[in-house]
Design a protein around this motif. Sequence first.
Motif, PDB file in Angstrom:
ATOM      1  N   LEU A   7       4.892  29.307  13.169  1.00 55.74           N
ATOM      2  CA  LEU A   7       4.276  29.751  11.911  1.00 55.74           C
ATOM      3  C   LEU A   7       3.899  31.222  12.006  1.00 55.74           C
ATOM      4  O   LEU A   7       3.333  31.668  13.002  1.00 55.74           O
ATOM      5  CB  LEU A   7       3.006  28.950  11.611  1.00 55.74           C
ATOM      6  CG  LEU A   7       3.101  27.423  11.599  1.00 55.74           C
ATOM      7  CD1 LEU A   7       1.726  26.819  11.293  1.00 55.74           C
ATOM      8  CD2 LEU A   7       4.114  26.961  10.577  1.00 55.74           C
ATOM      9  N   MET A   8       4.202  31.975  10.956  1.00 60.33           N
ATOM     10  CA  MET A   8       3.854  33.402  10.922  1.00 60.33           C
ATOM     11  C   MET A   8       3.432  33.797   9.516  1.00 60.33           C
ATOM     12  O   MET A   8       4.115  33.487   8.543  1.00 60.33           O
ATOM     13  CB  MET A   8       5.070  34.238  11.359  1.00 60.33           C
ATOM     14  CG  MET A   8       4.837  35.733  11.303  1.00 60.33           C
ATOM     15  SD  MET A   8       3.647  36.270  12.563  1.00 60.33           S
ATOM     16  CE  MET A   8       3.136  37.854  11.898  1.00 60.33           C
ATOM     17  N   SER A   9       2.309  34.478   9.426  1.00 60.05           N
ATOM     18  CA  SER A   9       1.861  35.073   8.165  1.00 60.05           C
ATOM     19  C   SER A   9       1.585  36.539   8.424  1.00 60.05           C
ATOM     20  O   SER A   9       0.737  36.884   9.244  1.00 60.05           O
ATOM     21  CB  SER A   9       0.597  34.378   7.653  1.00 60.05           C
ATOM     22  OG  SER A   9       0.123  35.010   6.480  1.00 60.05           O
ATOM     23  N   GLY A  10       2.330  37.418   7.753  1.00 63.42           N
ATOM     24  CA  GLY A  10       2.213  38.843   7.999  1.00 63.42           C
ATOM     25  C   GLY A  10       1.279  39.549   7.042  1.00 63.42           C
ATOM     26  O   GLY A  10       0.841  38.992   6.035  1.00 63.42           O
ATOM     27  N   THR A  11       0.995  40.803   7.358  1.00 56.89           N
ATOM     28  CA  THR A  11       0.042  41.583   6.567  1.00 56.89           C
ATOM     29  C   THR A  11       0.559  41.901   5.173  1.00 56.89           C
ATOM     30  O   THR A  11      -0.234  42.239   4.290  1.00 56.89           O
ATOM     31  CB  THR A  11      -0.272  42.914   7.277  1.00 56.89           C
ATOM     32  OG1 THR A  11       0.962  43.512   7.697  1.00 56.89           O
ATOM     33  CG2 THR A  11      -1.151  42.687   8.496  1.00 56.89           C
ATOM     34  N   SER A  12       1.880  41.796   4.952  1.00 62.40           N
ATOM     35  CA  SER A  12       2.404  42.081   3.613  1.00 62.40           C
ATOM     36  C   SER A  12       2.129  40.950   2.637  1.00 62.40           C
ATOM     37  O   SER A  12       2.338  41.098   1.429  1.00 62.40           O
ATOM     38  CB  SER A  12       3.910  42.365   3.678  1.00 62.40           C
ATOM     39  OG  SER A  12       4.590  41.327   4.350  1.00 62.40           O
ATOM     40  N   LEU A  13       1.659  39.789   3.146  1.00 59.79           N
ATOM     41  CA  LEU A  13       1.231  38.663   2.310  1.00 59.79           C
ATOM     42  C   LEU A  13       2.321  38.142   1.374  1.00 59.79           C
ATOM     43  O   LEU A  13       2.040  37.708   0.258  1.00 59.79           O
ATOM     44  CB  LEU A  13      -0.014  39.047   1.480  1.00 59.79           C
ATOM     45  CG  LEU A  13      -1.346  39.031   2.226  1.00 59.79           C
ATOM     46  CD1 LEU A  13      -2.448  39.639   1.381  1.00 59.79           C
ATOM     47  CD2 LEU A  13      -1.715  37.598   2.608  1.00 59.79           C
ATOM     48  N   ASP A  14       3.579  38.190   1.841  1.00 59.94           N
ATOM     49  CA  ASP A  14       4.650  37.667   0.997  1.00 59.94           C
ATOM     50  C   ASP A  14       4.821  36.164   1.158  1.00 59.94           C
ATOM     51  O   ASP A  14       5.594  35.549   0.422  1.00 59.94           O
ATOM     52  CB  ASP A  14       5.973  38.389   1.270  1.00 59.94           C
ATOM     53  CG  ASP A  14       6.313  38.458   2.754  1.00 59.94           C
ATOM     54  OD1 ASP A  14       5.521  37.951   3.565  1.00 59.94           O
ATOM     55  OD2 ASP A  14       7.369  39.020   3.076  1.00 59.94           O
ATOM     56  N   GLY A  15       4.102  35.555   2.090  1.00 63.23           N
ATOM     57  CA  GLY A  15       4.153  34.112   2.228  1.00 63.23           C
ATOM     58  C   GLY A  15       4.029  33.661   3.672  1.00 63.23           C
ATOM     59  O   GLY A  15       3.929  34.469   4.601  1.00 63.23           O
ATOM     60  N   LEU A  16       4.050  32.358   3.853  1.00 66.50           N
ATOM     61  CA  LEU A  16       3.971  31.740   5.170  1.00 66.50           C
ATOM     62  C   LEU A  16       5.385  31.423   5.642  1.00 66.50           C
ATOM     63  O   LEU A  16       6.117  30.677   4.991  1.00 66.50           O
ATOM     64  CB  LEU A  16       3.143  30.454   5.102  1.00 66.50           C
ATOM     65  CG  LEU A  16       3.134  29.577   6.356  1.00 66.50           C
ATOM     66  CD1 LEU A  16       2.432  30.284   7.502  1.00 66.50           C
ATOM     67  CD2 LEU A  16       2.473  28.226   6.058  1.00 66.50           C
ATOM     68  N   ASP A  17       5.776  31.994   6.770  1.00 70.25           N
ATOM     69  CA  ASP A  17       7.081  31.711   7.354  1.00 70.25           C
ATOM     70  C   ASP A  17       6.957  30.517   8.297  1.00 70.25           C
ATOM     71  O   ASP A  17       6.100  30.491   9.182  1.00 70.25           O
ATOM     72  CB  ASP A  17       7.605  32.910   8.147  1.00 70.25           C
ATOM     73  CG  ASP A  17       7.969  34.089   7.261  1.00 70.25           C
ATOM     74  OD1 ASP A  17       8.208  33.872   6.052  1.00 70.25           O
ATOM     75  OD2 ASP A  17       8.013  35.225   7.774  1.00 70.25           O
ATOM     76  N   ILE A  18       7.841  29.535   8.094  1.00 66.02           N
ATOM     77  CA  ILE A  18       7.882  28.349   8.956  1.00 66.02           C
ATOM     78  C   ILE A  18       9.301  28.215   9.496  1.00 66.02           C
ATOM     79  O   ILE A  18      10.267  28.265   8.736  1.00 66.02           O
ATOM     80  CB  ILE A  18       7.505  27.061   8.189  1.00 66.02           C
ATOM     81  CG1 ILE A  18       6.179  27.220   7.446  1.00 66.02           C
ATOM     82  CG2 ILE A  18       7.452  25.877   9.139  1.00 66.02           C
ATOM     83  CD1 ILE A  18       5.745  25.975   6.698  1.00 66.02           C
ATOM     84  N   VAL A  19       9.417  28.044  10.799  1.00 67.70           N
ATOM     85  CA  VAL A  19      10.726  27.921  11.419  1.00 67.70           C
ATOM     86  C   VAL A  19      10.714  26.762  12.410  1.00 67.70           C
ATOM     87  O   VAL A  19       9.735  26.546  13.126  1.00 67.70           O
ATOM     88  CB  VAL A  19      11.137  29.249  12.102  1.00 67.70           C
ATOM     89  CG1 VAL A  19      10.202  29.591  13.241  1.00 67.70           C
ATOM     90  CG2 VAL A  19      12.579  29.213  12.586  1.00 67.70           C
ATOM     91  N   TYR A  20      11.798  25.996  12.391  1.00 64.89           N
ATOM     92  CA  TYR A  20      11.983  24.896  13.347  1.00 64.89           C
ATOM     93  C   TYR A  20      13.120  25.310  14.272  1.00 64.89           C
ATOM     94  O   TYR A  20      14.252  25.520  13.845  1.00 64.89           O
ATOM     95  CB  TYR A  20      12.328  23.608  12.601  1.00 64.89           C
ATOM     96  CG  TYR A  20      12.633  22.407  13.482  1.00 64.89           C
ATOM     97  CD1 TYR A  20      11.733  21.983  14.456  1.00 64.89           C
ATOM     98  CD2 TYR A  20      13.821  21.691  13.321  1.00 64.89           C
ATOM     99  CE1 TYR A  20      12.005  20.879  15.249  1.00 64.89           C
ATOM    100  CE2 TYR A  20      14.102  20.586  14.103  1.00 64.89           C
ATOM    101  CZ  TYR A  20      13.194  20.178  15.062  1.00 64.89           C
ATOM    102  OH  TYR A  20      13.467  19.076  15.850  1.00 64.89           O
ATOM    103  N   VAL A  21      12.784  25.480  15.556  1.00 64.20           N
ATOM    104  CA  VAL A  21      13.720  26.058  16.521  1.00 64.20           C
ATOM    105  C   VAL A  21      13.923  25.131  17.716  1.00 64.20           C
ATOM    106  O   VAL A  21      12.974  24.501  18.191  1.00 64.20           O
ATOM    107  CB  VAL A  21      13.179  27.404  17.079  1.00 64.20           C
ATOM    108  CG1 VAL A  21      14.285  28.174  17.774  1.00 64.20           C
ATOM    109  CG2 VAL A  21      12.553  28.239  16.002  1.00 64.20           C
ATOM    110  N   LYS A  22      15.157  25.085  18.188  1.00 61.57           N
ATOM    111  CA  LYS A  22      15.435  24.418  19.453  1.00 61.57           C
ATOM    112  C   LYS A  22      15.684  25.508  20.498  1.00 61.57           C
ATOM    113  O   LYS A  22      16.525  26.392  20.295  1.00 61.57           O
ATOM    114  CB  LYS A  22      16.646  23.494  19.363  1.00 61.57           C
ATOM    115  CG  LYS A  22      16.955  22.769  20.686  1.00 61.57           C
ATOM    116  CD  LYS A  22      18.102  21.791  20.534  1.00 61.57           C
ATOM    117  CE  LYS A  22      17.662  20.484  19.917  1.00 61.57           C
ATOM    118  NZ  LYS A  22      16.766  19.676  20.801  1.00 61.57           N
ATOM    119  N   PHE A  23      14.912  25.462  21.574  1.00 62.60           N
ATOM    120  CA  PHE A  23      15.083  26.395  22.687  1.00 62.60           C
ATOM    121  C   PHE A  23      15.733  25.665  23.861  1.00 62.60           C
ATOM    122  O   PHE A  23      15.474  24.485  24.089  1.00 62.60           O
ATOM    123  CB  PHE A  23      13.736  26.958  23.150  1.00 62.60           C
ATOM    124  CG  PHE A  23      13.094  27.904  22.175  1.00 62.60           C
ATOM    125  CD1 PHE A  23      13.462  29.244  22.132  1.00 62.60           C
ATOM    126  CD2 PHE A  23      12.119  27.454  21.295  1.00 62.60           C
ATOM    127  CE1 PHE A  23      12.870  30.119  21.242  1.00 62.60           C
ATOM    128  CE2 PHE A  23      11.518  28.326  20.397  1.00 62.60           C
ATOM    129  CZ  PHE A  23      11.899  29.659  20.368  1.00 62.60           C
TER     130      PHE A  23
END
Length: 357
Positions: free
Chosen positions: A11-27
Amino acid sequence: MNKKSWDIIGLMSGTSLDGLDIVYVKFYSDKDSYEFKIINCDTIPYSLHWEKTLRNAFNFSEEELDGLNIKYGIYLGESVQNFISKHSISKIDFIASHGHTIFHKPEEGYTLQIGDGQKISDVTGLKVICDFRTQDVEFGGQGAPLVPIGDKLLFSNFKYCLNLGGFANISFEKKGERIAFDICPVNIVLNYYSKMLGFQFDEGGKMAKKGKIDQNLLEELNCISFYKAPTPKSLGFEFVKDSIFPILNKYHIKNEDILRTFVAHVVFQISECLDNKLDSSLLITGGGAFNSFLIEELKSVTKNTIVIPDTNTINYKEALIFAFLGLLRDENKVNCLSSVTGAEKDHSSGRIFTKQV
C-alpha cells in the motif's frame, strides 16, 4: 535449489494525494537475488472528504491525529478487503503499508505516517508490516528515501532510478554504496496550480507548454539553499509550504507561466544530479513519467538514455517496493541503508501487527 516465494499486498499513499495505490505482488528469491511479478494493481481515488482531511491534517491537534490514524487504518483495511474480493485473491502472506505522511521533520527528530497497522490487521485478519520510517529517524537518519533498497535489489540494471511523484527522488550506486535523496517538489506543486486552472493535473504538460519561463522566478527557485545542501536529505510538505509557495506567491504571473517555470526548475534540478558525461540508463517512474512535456525537456538537457517502463511499473513501483520492504523486514534483513538516510547503521525497519483476538 527451489526458490522461495511470497505473495504480498503493498500500500502506498503519496503526497500528491491522487489516491491509494494497492499492488498484489509475487516475489521470488534465490539466496539474495530477488525477482517480482505484479499480479494485480489498482489506484483507489480519494473521496473529496478524504482528500480534504489528509490535506488539512497538517494542522490537526495531537488528539485529532490520533483519531485520524485509527480511522485511516480502518479505511486502508476496508480498501484492501475490497481489493481482495475484486481480484479473488486467496493467498496472502502479509500486507506492507507505507501509510500517509503528515509530518516529516527528521532534523527535529520526528516523522509521522498515519494508518494504524493494528486496525488494518483487525479489519483484514492479515499480518501487517508498517511504520518503516520511525526507527531510521531514531537512529539519526532522514527516514527517507526508503525505495533505494528496492532499486538496488530489483532494478540494478539501471544506472539511475528517478521517481517523479509529489517530489522527485533519485537513487544510484557511487563508489560501491547506494546513494539516494529527494531532489525537489514536482507534482505536489504542478497539481496545485493545475487545479487553479480547473484540472486535477496538467495532462501531458500541455498547460505548462503554453506558458513562458519567468527567468527571475526560475533563478530564485534554483537559489533555495536545500539544493546545495549535502546528502542525505529529504523533503516533506513543510518544505513546499515554507520555501516554495512563498516564492511563487510573490510573482503575479499567469498560472501557465508558473507551471512552465516550475517545470524548468524541476528539469534543472534533476539535470544537476546526473552525470551527463556518461550515456547511462535513467529509469523514470511515478506520475510525472506521463508528463511528456517534462520528459522531453529533460531529454534535451541530458545524454542519459531515458527509459519509461510499462504503465504498471510507472504507477506502482513505490507500492511494489514497500511490499518488498515488508518482505525484507519479515526476513529480518536490512531494508534501510545508512548510506542513503544517514542513520548510524543499516537496519531492518517496520512494525509488525497481527489480528487481536
